[in-house]
Design a protein around this motif. Structure first.
Motif, short mmCIF file in Angstrom:
data_model
loop_
_atom_site.label_atom_id
_atom_site.label_comp_id
_atom_site.label_asym_id
_atom_site.label_seq_id
_atom_site.Cartn_x
_atom_site.Cartn_y
_atom_site.Cartn_z
N ASP A 122 -5.98 5.52 9.02
CA ASP A 122 -4.98 6.32 8.31
C ASP A 122 -4.26 7.19 9.35
O ASP A 122 -4.80 8.18 9.83
CB ASP A 122 -5.65 7.19 7.25
CG ASP A 122 -4.64 8.00 6.45
OD1 ASP A 122 -3.41 7.75 6.60
OD2 ASP A 122 -5.06 8.89 5.68
N GLU A 143 6.25 5.54 0.12
CA GLU A 143 6.36 6.51 1.20
C GLU A 143 7.46 6.16 2.21
O GLU A 143 7.77 6.95 3.09
CB GLU A 143 5.02 6.61 1.94
CG GLU A 143 3.87 7.05 1.03
CD GLU A 143 2.54 7.05 1.75
OE1 GLU A 143 2.55 6.99 3.00
OE2 GLU A 143 1.50 7.08 1.08
N GLN A 169 4.92 1.13 10.05
CA GLN A 169 3.85 1.54 9.13
C GLN A 169 3.04 0.34 8.65
O GLN A 169 2.79 0.16 7.45
CB GLN A 169 4.43 2.33 7.95
CG GLN A 169 5.16 3.60 8.39
CD GLN A 169 5.57 4.48 7.24
OE1 GLN A 169 4.84 4.58 6.25
NE2 GLN A 169 6.73 5.12 7.34
N SER A 203 0.80 -1.22 0.00
CA SER A 203 0.00 0.00 0.00
C SER A 203 0.84 1.28 0.00
O SER A 203 0.49 2.25 -0.67
CB SER A 203 -0.93 0.01 1.22
OG SER A 203 -1.73 -1.14 1.26
N HIS A 204 1.96 1.28 0.74
CA HIS A 204 2.68 2.55 0.96
C HIS A 204 4.18 2.40 0.73
O HIS A 204 4.97 3.06 1.39
CB HIS A 204 2.43 3.05 2.39
CG HIS A 204 0.98 3.14 2.76
ND1 HIS A 204 0.12 4.04 2.18
CD2 HIS A 204 0.25 2.42 3.66
CE1 HIS A 204 -1.09 3.89 2.71
NE2 HIS A 204 -1.03 2.91 3.59
#
Length: 420
Positions: free
Chosen positions: A189, A88, A182, A84-85
């Protein structure tokens, strides 16, 4: 004077709360199962035992919450978070998360193995009770008491290192203002508000602290059991050495003593066979991931980590090394103990024994010369040599990353993302 007094008071309190951490007097009857007293209590807290009737619902709810977050969902949360991230993550954050993700997956598998074979640990303690019945001398009891206290102190040392790592990562996350791993949690969120950020950190810490509790149990139980086994083998060696040296004992009584020693050896082998299925599975899993995990940790410390992350990574590296190294060292010592048993029997007074005694002794001597070994899923022996081989793989991972300039590419990509 005041400091010494406070220290003594603290020690007295600890002695009352954790009596098995301290060596008892030689007059106290031996209780070898106390070497795993606090270990088995923590295994109970893992939620893998039969629920007690009085707290059935509470125990089931606790077991469900802990194992759902730490055993089953945590590896999925790491993987989903990457999907998902991934863009980041900074390189340091990604490596910090990745090293823990592999270890979390291995921990989950080891917990399931212990869960499946947890009754073997109870059976091993029952066999230790049989061994304790053979201890008649104060010096023998004292030797077991020392092994018990040393075993429990090692358990709490493991606990301190693992929990310090989990707490250190929480502190580092608070200082950085973002979750360190994370992990992915549905409908949460952490970027949207401070409340969500705190909730994310809390959930990650609960899962990691639970995983650390589980890791302590699945990594420390071989050390706890084998330490007290070595104490019994040392006592057994002295017993073998004294065979036939009492001139007042008849030949028939001497033969009975030899047969009893053979029975003692069979008891030791039963104890080892009881532990083999559990140890074989958990150590095999750890051997598969230790080199890779240490490699990622080295890369993170040398190339990317800031001070807080580096301290947490060092605690993590210490915890990973504790998962295999102490037990591998004990396995080497255990092999030497077996050879010492054969030497001790040979040093006994067997020369003037009768023919039946000598034949039985020769057969027994051959059995004692077969060392006690533990295998990792029958693939390779559990020893210091194997541990060094799998640990050296971490340097291969580090060298590969350096030669391919992966670290520089990740750093450049991270800088470009920040500029954009």
């Amino acid at each position: 004077m005041l400091n010494n007094r406070n220290f003594c008071e603290v020690r007295m309190v600890l002695r009352k709360v954790f009596p098995a951490m301290y060596t008892l007097s030689e007059e106290t009857p031996a209780c070898s199962r106390n070497a795993t007293l606090y270990l088995l209590r923590c295994i109970f807290l893992m939620g893998v035992r039969q629920p007690p009737a009085r707290f059935f619902i509470v125990y089931c709810l606790w077991s469900f919450a802990l194992n759902l977050s730490s055993t089953f969902y945590q590896p999925i949360a790491f993987l989903t978070g990457y999907i998902s991230h991934l863009s980041e993550f900074s390189p340091g954050e990604f490596l910090t998360s990745l090293q823990v993700a592999f270890n979390a997956l291995s921990c989950s598998i080891k917990v399931l193995i212990v869960w499946a074979f947890v009754k073997h640990l109870d059976e091993a303690n029952n066999i230790l009770d049989e061994m304790d019945k053979r201890l008649t001398k104060p010096s023998e009891r004292l030797r077991v008491h020392r092994a018990v206290s040393r075993s429990n102190r090692i358990f709490f040392f493991y606990m301190a290192v693992y929990i310090l790592y989990a707490t250190n990562t929480l502190i580092a996350a608070i200082v950085m203002g973002k979750p360190l791993y994370q992990n992915y949690y549905p409908y949460l969120d952490w970027r949207s508000s401070s409340w969500n950020l705190g909730l994310q950190m809390g959930l990650e810490y609960f899962a990691m602290a639970g995983a650390c509790l589980q890791d302590v149990c699945v990594d420390c139980y071989p050390v706890n059991f084998v330490l007290v086994l070595r104490a019994h083998m040392s006592i057994f060696a002295d017993r073998l050495r004294q065979l036939g040296k009492d001139p007042d004992v008849s030949h028939e009584k001497r033969y009975e003593q030899l047969v009893q020693c053979i029975q003692d050896h069979k008891t030791i082998l039963r104890f080892v066979d009881c532990l083999r299925p559990v140890i074989s599975g958990t150590i095999f899993v750890q051997f598969l991931v230790v080199g890779l995990v240490l490699g990622f940790t080295l890369i993170n410390i040398v190339l990317f980590a800031n001070l807080g992350s580096a301290i947490a990574a060092l605690f993590f590296m210490t915890a990973v090394l504790l998962e295999t190294t102490p037990f591998c060292i004990l396995c080497n010592y255990l092999t030497d103990d077996c050879y010492n048993l054969a030497i001790a029997l040979f040093q006994s007074n067997w020369i003037d024994g009768k023919q039946r005694y000598k034949k039985t002794l020769m057969y027994f001597l051959q059995k004692l010369q077969q060392p006690i070994t533990f295998m990792a899923m029958n693939a390779f022996p559990i020893s210091v040599g194997t541990n060094i081989i799998v640990t050296k793989f971490s340097f291969s991972v580090f060298t590969l990353v350096k030669q391919m300039n992966i670290a520089e590419k990740l750093s450049k990509a991270d800088e470009e993302d920040k500029l954009n």
